[in-house]
Design an enzyme around this catalytic site. Structure first.
Site, PDB file in Angstrom:
ATOM      1  N   HIS A   1      -8.184   1.225  -4.482  1.00  0.00           N
ATOM      2  CA  HIS A   1      -9.164   1.082  -3.403  1.00  0.00           C
ATOM      3  C   HIS A   1      -9.834   2.435  -3.204  1.00  0.00           C
ATOM      4  O   HIS A   1      -9.235   3.355  -2.644  1.00  0.00           O
ATOM      5  CB  HIS A   1      -8.398   0.609  -2.151  1.00  0.00           C
ATOM      6  CG  HIS A   1      -9.218   0.505  -0.917  1.00  0.00           C
ATOM      7  ND1 HIS A   1      -8.652   0.293   0.325  1.00  0.00           N
ATOM      8  CD2 HIS A   1     -10.552   0.585  -0.702  1.00  0.00           C
ATOM      9  CE1 HIS A   1      -9.607   0.245   1.232  1.00  0.00           C
ATOM     10  NE2 HIS A   1     -10.763   0.420   0.638  1.00  0.00           N
TER      11      HIS A   1
ATOM     12  N   MET B   1      -8.778   8.407  -0.951  1.00  0.00           N
ATOM     13  CA  MET B   1      -9.676   8.871   0.124  1.00  0.00           C
ATOM     14  C   MET B   1     -10.155  10.281  -0.194  1.00  0.00           C
ATOM     15  O   MET B   1      -9.387  11.089  -0.729  1.00  0.00           O
ATOM     16  CB  MET B   1      -8.926   8.878   1.456  1.00  0.00           C
ATOM     17  CG  MET B   1      -8.287   7.545   1.806  1.00  0.00           C
ATOM     18  SD  MET B   1      -7.614   7.571   3.461  1.00  0.00           S
ATOM     19  CE  MET B   1      -6.699   6.007   3.472  1.00  0.00           C
TER      20      MET B   1
ATOM     21  N   ASP C   1      -6.841  -6.157   4.015  1.00  0.00           N
ATOM     22  CA  ASP C   1      -6.242  -4.823   4.058  1.00  0.00           C
ATOM     23  C   ASP C   1      -6.345  -4.207   5.447  1.00  0.00           C
ATOM     24  O   ASP C   1      -7.450  -3.939   5.931  1.00  0.00           O
ATOM     25  CB  ASP C   1      -6.981  -3.950   3.028  1.00  0.00           C
ATOM     26  CG  ASP C   1      -6.391  -2.563   2.874  1.00  0.00           C
ATOM     27  OD1 ASP C   1      -5.290  -2.320   3.401  1.00  0.00           O
ATOM     28  OD2 ASP C   1      -7.033  -1.728   2.207  1.00  0.00           O
TER      29      ASP C   1
ATOM     30  N   MET D   1     -11.651  -5.510   4.897  1.00  0.00           N
ATOM     31  CA  MET D   1     -10.902  -4.554   5.714  1.00  0.00           C
ATOM     32  C   MET D   1     -10.662  -5.138   7.101  1.00  0.00           C
ATOM     33  O   MET D   1     -11.593  -5.613   7.757  1.00  0.00           O
ATOM     34  CB  MET D   1     -11.679  -3.238   5.873  1.00  0.00           C
ATOM     35  CG  MET D   1     -11.864  -2.414   4.616  1.00  0.00           C
ATOM     36  SD  MET D   1     -10.345  -2.001   3.747  1.00  0.00           S
ATOM     37  CE  MET D   1      -9.455  -1.048   4.976  1.00  0.00           C
TER      38      MET D   1
ATOM     39  N   ASP E   1      -4.532   3.718  -2.259  1.00  0.00           N
ATOM     40  CA  ASP E   1      -5.640   4.119  -1.390  1.00  0.00           C
ATOM     41  C   ASP E   1      -6.121   5.514  -1.745  1.00  0.00           C
ATOM     42  O   ASP E   1      -5.403   6.496  -1.560  1.00  0.00           O
ATOM     43  CB  ASP E   1      -5.184   4.084   0.075  1.00  0.00           C
ATOM     44  CG  ASP E   1      -5.035   2.658   0.570  1.00  0.00           C
ATOM     45  OD1 ASP E   1      -6.002   1.892   0.428  1.00  0.00           O
ATOM     46  OD2 ASP E   1      -3.956   2.310   1.084  1.00  0.00           O
TER      47      ASP E   1
ATOM     48  N   MET F   1     -12.034   4.812  -1.427  1.00  0.00           N
ATOM     49  CA  MET F   1     -12.726   5.136  -0.167  1.00  0.00           C
ATOM     50  C   MET F   1     -13.369   6.496  -0.365  1.00  0.00           C
ATOM     51  O   MET F   1     -12.969   7.500   0.235  1.00  0.00           O
ATOM     52  CB  MET F   1     -11.717   5.133   0.989  1.00  0.00           C
ATOM     53  CG  MET F   1     -11.291   3.724   1.371  1.00  0.00           C
ATOM     54  SD  MET F   1      -9.784   3.682   2.357  1.00  0.00           S
ATOM     55  CE  MET F   1      -8.573   3.689   1.044  1.00  0.00           C
TER      56      MET F   1
ATOM     57  N   GLY G   1      -3.276  -3.354   8.786  1.00  0.00           N
ATOM     58  CA  GLY G   1      -2.544  -3.912   9.924  1.00  0.00           C
ATOM     59  C   GLY G   1      -1.884  -5.253   9.672  1.00  0.00           C
ATOM     60  O   GLY G   1      -1.506  -5.948  10.614  1.00  0.00           O
TER      61      GLY G   1
ATOM     62  N   SER H   1       0.861  -1.181   0.000  1.00  0.00           N
ATOM     63  CA  SER H   1       0.000   0.000   0.000  1.00  0.00           C
ATOM     64  C   SER H   1       0.895   1.228   0.000  1.00  0.00           C
ATOM     65  O   SER H   1       1.571   1.512   1.002  1.00  0.00           O
ATOM     66  CB  SER H   1      -0.884   0.005   1.239  1.00  0.00           C
ATOM     67  OG  SER H   1      -1.389   1.310   1.429  1.00  0.00           O
TER      68      SER H   1
ATOM     69  N   HIS I   1      -1.094  -1.434  -4.327  1.00  0.00           N
ATOM     70  CA  HIS I   1      -2.376  -1.037  -3.728  1.00  0.00           C
ATOM     71  C   HIS I   1      -2.392   0.483  -3.549  1.00  0.00           C
ATOM     72  O   HIS I   1      -1.505   1.048  -2.913  1.00  0.00           O
ATOM     73  CB  HIS I   1      -2.540  -1.758  -2.391  1.00  0.00           C
ATOM     74  CG  HIS I   1      -3.863  -1.539  -1.739  1.00  0.00           C
ATOM     75  ND1 HIS I   1      -4.986  -2.235  -2.086  1.00  0.00           N
ATOM     76  CD2 HIS I   1      -4.247  -0.686  -0.746  1.00  0.00           C
ATOM     77  CE1 HIS I   1      -6.012  -1.841  -1.343  1.00  0.00           C
ATOM     78  NE2 HIS I   1      -5.585  -0.897  -0.518  1.00  0.00           N
TER      79      HIS I   1
END
Ligand code: DX5
Ligand code: ZN
Length: 227
Positions: free
Chosen positions: A65, A36, A174, A136, A34, A67, A176, A7, A32
Site C-alpha cells: 500500500h 509512507m 483498511d 480506506m 504500509d 502512501m 480500524g 498490516s 499488508h
C-alpha cells in the site's frame, strides 16, 4: 471466502521477521505492507530494502500500500523488491490509468486506494484496470485509529457497481478493522480485511484470524435447528 491481510505496521518492528512468520503460521492470506513517505501522509515507514529483506521468509503475497507522492517513480523498485500487489492512491495519481498499466507491466497486480473523503464514482473509468480496490476506513498515516462508518456505504456502492459491470476486482478494507466490527464490514461487501492493531494487539494470532474468518464466512445454519 474472506481473506485476512495483517498490516505489519502494527507488528513489533524489532522482531519483524518473527512477526511475519507468526502471522503466516497463524493463517493469514496476504501480508499488508504500509509504505509512507512523510509527504502524502505525515508519517514515515519502510521502503523496498525492508520488503526485499522480508521476502524470503513467507510465500504469502505482499500487498503493498503506497502512501507516497509520485508512486509512478517507484513501481519498478517495489516490484523488484517482491511486491505482488501494488496499490496506489487515487489522490496521488493524475495519470491513474497509466500508473495501473505500469504496475501490470511489472508483473504485479494493480490496485487503487480511496481515502475516506474520496468518492467511489471518481474511479469508475478505471475499474476494469484493477484487481483490487482498497477502501480506506481511516485517514491514512497511522495504525490504531477508529473505523470511519461512512466507509460502509462506499463498500456497498463498490460491490453494487462491480456486479452491474460484471467485474472481478476484490474489495479490500483498511483501517480500524477488528473482531468487533468485522461483521458489518463483511456484510457491506468486503472480500479482504486489513487488520493491524486488531490482530497484533491480541496474544493468539491464530485464534484472532480464525475468529475473523468465522465472522466473514459464517458456517451454514444447522437445518435441524429450530430458531
Ligand atoms: C493506515 C494504514 C493501515 C493501518 C491499519 O494508514 O494504511 O493499513 O496500518 O492498521 P489498523 O488496523 O491498526 O487500523
Ligand atoms: Zn494500509
Amino acid at each position: 471466502m474472506i481473506k485476512i491481510a495483517p498490516s505489519i505496521l502494527a507488528a513489533d518492528f524489532g522482531r519483524l521477521r518473527e512477526e511475519l512468520e507468526a502471522v503466516d503460521r497463524a493463517g493469514a492470506d496476504w501480508i499488508h505492507v504500509d509504505v509512507m513517505d512523510g509527504h502524502f501522509v505525515p508519517n514515515l515507514t519502510i521502503g523496498p530494502p525492508v520488503i526485499k529483506a522480508l521476502r524470503p521468509y513467507t510465500a504469502l503475497p505482499f500487498d503493498v500500500h503506497l502512501m507516497i507522492t509520485n508512486p509512478e517513480h517507484y513501481i519498478g523498485a517495489y516490484a523488484e523488491a517482491g511486491a505482488n500487489h501494488i496499490l496506489v492512491h487515487q489522490e496521488t495519481c493524475p495519470h491513474l490509468h497509466a500508473v495501473l498499466q505500469e504496475i501490470r507491466k511489472h508483473g504485479a497486480r494493480p490496485g487503487v486506494v480511496l481515502n475516506p473523503g474520496t468518492p467511489f464514482d471518481l474511479i469508475e473509468p478505471i475499474l476494469s484496470e484493477i484487481d483490487i480496490l482498497l477502501i480506506m476506513s481511516v485517514n491514512p498515516g497511522f495504525g490504531g485509529q477508529q473505523f470511519i462508518e461512512s466507509a460502509l456505504a462506499k463498500i456497498r456502492r463498490a460491490r453494487e457497481r462491480r456486479g452491474e459491470l460484471g467485474l472481478q476486482f476484490l474489495i479490500e478494507v483498511d483501517g480500524g478493522v477488528k473482531v468487533g466490527n468485522a461483521k458489518r464490514v463483511c456484510e457491506a461487501g468486503a472480500d479482504v480485511l486489513v487488520v493491524g492493531t486488531g490482530l497484533f494487539s491480541t496474544t493468539d494470532y491464530a485464534a484472532t484470524i480464525a475468529e475473523l474468518r468465522r465472522i466473514g464466512d459464517p458456517p451454514p445454519a444447522d437445518p435441524g435447528l429450530v430458531t
